[in-house]
Each structure stands twice: as structure tokens, then as C-alpha cells.
Motif scaffolding. Structure first.
Motif, PDB file in Angstrom:
ATOM      1  N   GLU A  38      56.909  15.696  60.674  1.00 33.93           N
ATOM      2  CA  GLU A  38      56.763  16.406  59.398  1.00 33.93           C
ATOM      3  C   GLU A  38      57.871  17.436  59.182  1.00 33.93           C
ATOM      4  OE1 GLU A  38      52.823  18.013  59.438  1.00 33.93           O
ATOM      5  OE2 GLU A  38      51.895  16.025  59.455  1.00 33.93           O
ATOM      6  N   HIS A  39      58.580  17.796  60.258  1.00 31.93           N
ATOM      7  CA  HIS A  39      59.640  18.801  60.141  1.00 31.93           C
ATOM      8  C   HIS A  39      60.932  18.216  59.587  1.00 31.93           C
ATOM      9  CE1 HIS A  39      57.427  21.204  63.503  1.00 31.93           C
ATOM     10  NE2 HIS A  39      56.900  21.444  62.305  1.00 31.93           N
ATOM     11  N   GLY A  40      60.920  16.921  59.270  1.00 27.81           N
ATOM     12  CA  GLY A  40      62.080  16.343  58.604  1.00 27.81           C
ATOM     13  C   GLY A  40      63.016  15.605  59.531  1.00 27.81           C
ATOM     14  N   ASP A  41      64.311  15.884  59.402  1.00 26.04           N
ATOM     15  CA  ASP A  41      65.393  15.157  60.073  1.00 26.04           C
ATOM     16  C   ASP A  41      65.131  15.007  61.571  1.00 26.04           C
ATOM     17  OD1 ASP A  41      67.725  13.956  60.801  1.00 26.04           O
ATOM     18  OD2 ASP A  41      69.017  15.672  60.384  1.00 26.04           O
ATOM     19  N   ASN A  45      65.854  17.216  65.669  1.00 23.77           N
ATOM     20  CA  ASN A  45      64.512  17.754  65.860  1.00 23.77           C
ATOM     21  C   ASN A  45      64.163  17.759  67.355  1.00 23.77           C
ATOM     22  OD1 ASN A  45      61.721  18.143  65.925  1.00 23.77           O
ATOM     23  ND2 ASN A  45      61.439  17.156  63.930  1.00 23.77           N
TER      24      ASN A  45
END
Length: 158
Positions: A38-41, A45
Motif C-alpha cells: 500500500e506504500h506504493g513503489d 520499499n
């Protein structure tokens, strides 16, 4: 397929670890991966990569334990008629012939061995020297500093 000797306690410990990995650790890491996604890239990460690495370790350990349990020949020494003979699973008290120092070891499978807990592998030099001997016999153990003699003082099925 070679069977691997294991005590009842050793098999129970592996089963408990397996259950914890499947019911606690695996779901937790799946949740951590979902949250990290869910934090993206995903390339940058760190949480995602750490969780994926942990997942790989957990899955590998699950396979390793399942493999060990499938090969295990569980031996309940308490169900074997007690005698003075040293066999797999017995707890043996030996006396060092040179200095009268007494030590007690339980002879266990490779995975269970822990010298700090007085548990030695059935494949260790000292266990190999003791197996088949009886109370009163002298076992000669080859060590790097030469042969050491131990008298077998007691054999327990505990």
C-alpha cells in the motif's frame, strides 16, 4: 530413504514450531507484505523487501521441518523396557576415569543436540562410544587430545 532417529520431545518441538510458523508467522508476514504494498513503489520499499525475505525464510523453514518430520523415526525411550544398556534416547551418567568427574548426557537426534542442555547427538564421538555398552563398562572416546576413558555409571529411560 533413511529414517532419522528422534526423541518424542524433539518431534513435539518441531511440530510446535511448524504450527507457529503456519498459524502465526506466515499470516503475519502476508499482512506485512499487504501493508507494504500500500506504500506504493515496490522498488524502493524496504519494508516490502524485508517482508518478502522473511516470507522466503518462513516457507523454507516450513519445508525443512516437514521434511525432517517425514523422515523421523520417533523413539519413545520410556516405552522401552529399562535395562543397563545404552541405546538411543537414554540418559547416561558417565565418570571420567582420570579425574572422577561425573557428567550426564541424553543421547538424541542431530536436530535436538544441545551440549548446554546435556543433550548429545547420537552421531557424536562420545555417543558412538557409549551406544551398546552397559553399566560398569568402560567406553573409550577418541578426542583431539587423545583417548579418554569413561565408566558408565547409570543408564536411565527418562
Amino acid at each position: 530413504m533413511n529414517r532419522v532417529p528422534m526423541t518424542v520431545e524433539g518431534a513435539e518441538a518441531l511440530r510446535a514450531e511448524l504450527e507457529n510458523l503456519k498459524k502465526v508467522e506466515r499470516p503475519a508476514v502476508v499482512q506485512a507484505i499487504a501493508e507494504a504494498r500500500e506504500h506504493g513503489d515496490l522498488k524502493e520499499n524496504a519494508e516490502y523487501h524485508a517482508a518478502r525475505e522473511k516470507q522466503g525464510f518462513i516457507e523454507g523453514r516450513i519445508q525443512e521441518i516437514e521434511g525432517k518430520l517425514s523422515l523421523a523415526q520417533v523413539i519413545d525411550v520410556k516405552a522401552i523396557e529399562p535395562s543397563d544398556k545404552v541405546i538411543f534416547g537414554t540418559t547416561v551418567t558417565i565418570i571420567h576415569m582420570d579425574n572422577d568427574q561425573e557428567v550426564t548426557y541424553k543421547i538424541v537426534g542431530d536436530d535436538e543436540a544441545d551440549v548446554k542442555k546435556q543433550k548429545i547427538s547420537v552421531n557424536s564421538p562420545i555417543a558412538r562410544a557409549l551406544i551398546g555398552k552397559e553399566v560398569g563398562d568402560v567406553a573409550v572416546v577418541q578426542t583431539p587430545s587423545g583417548a579418554v576413558e569413561y565408566e558408565i555409571d547409570e543408564v536411565q529411560h527418562i
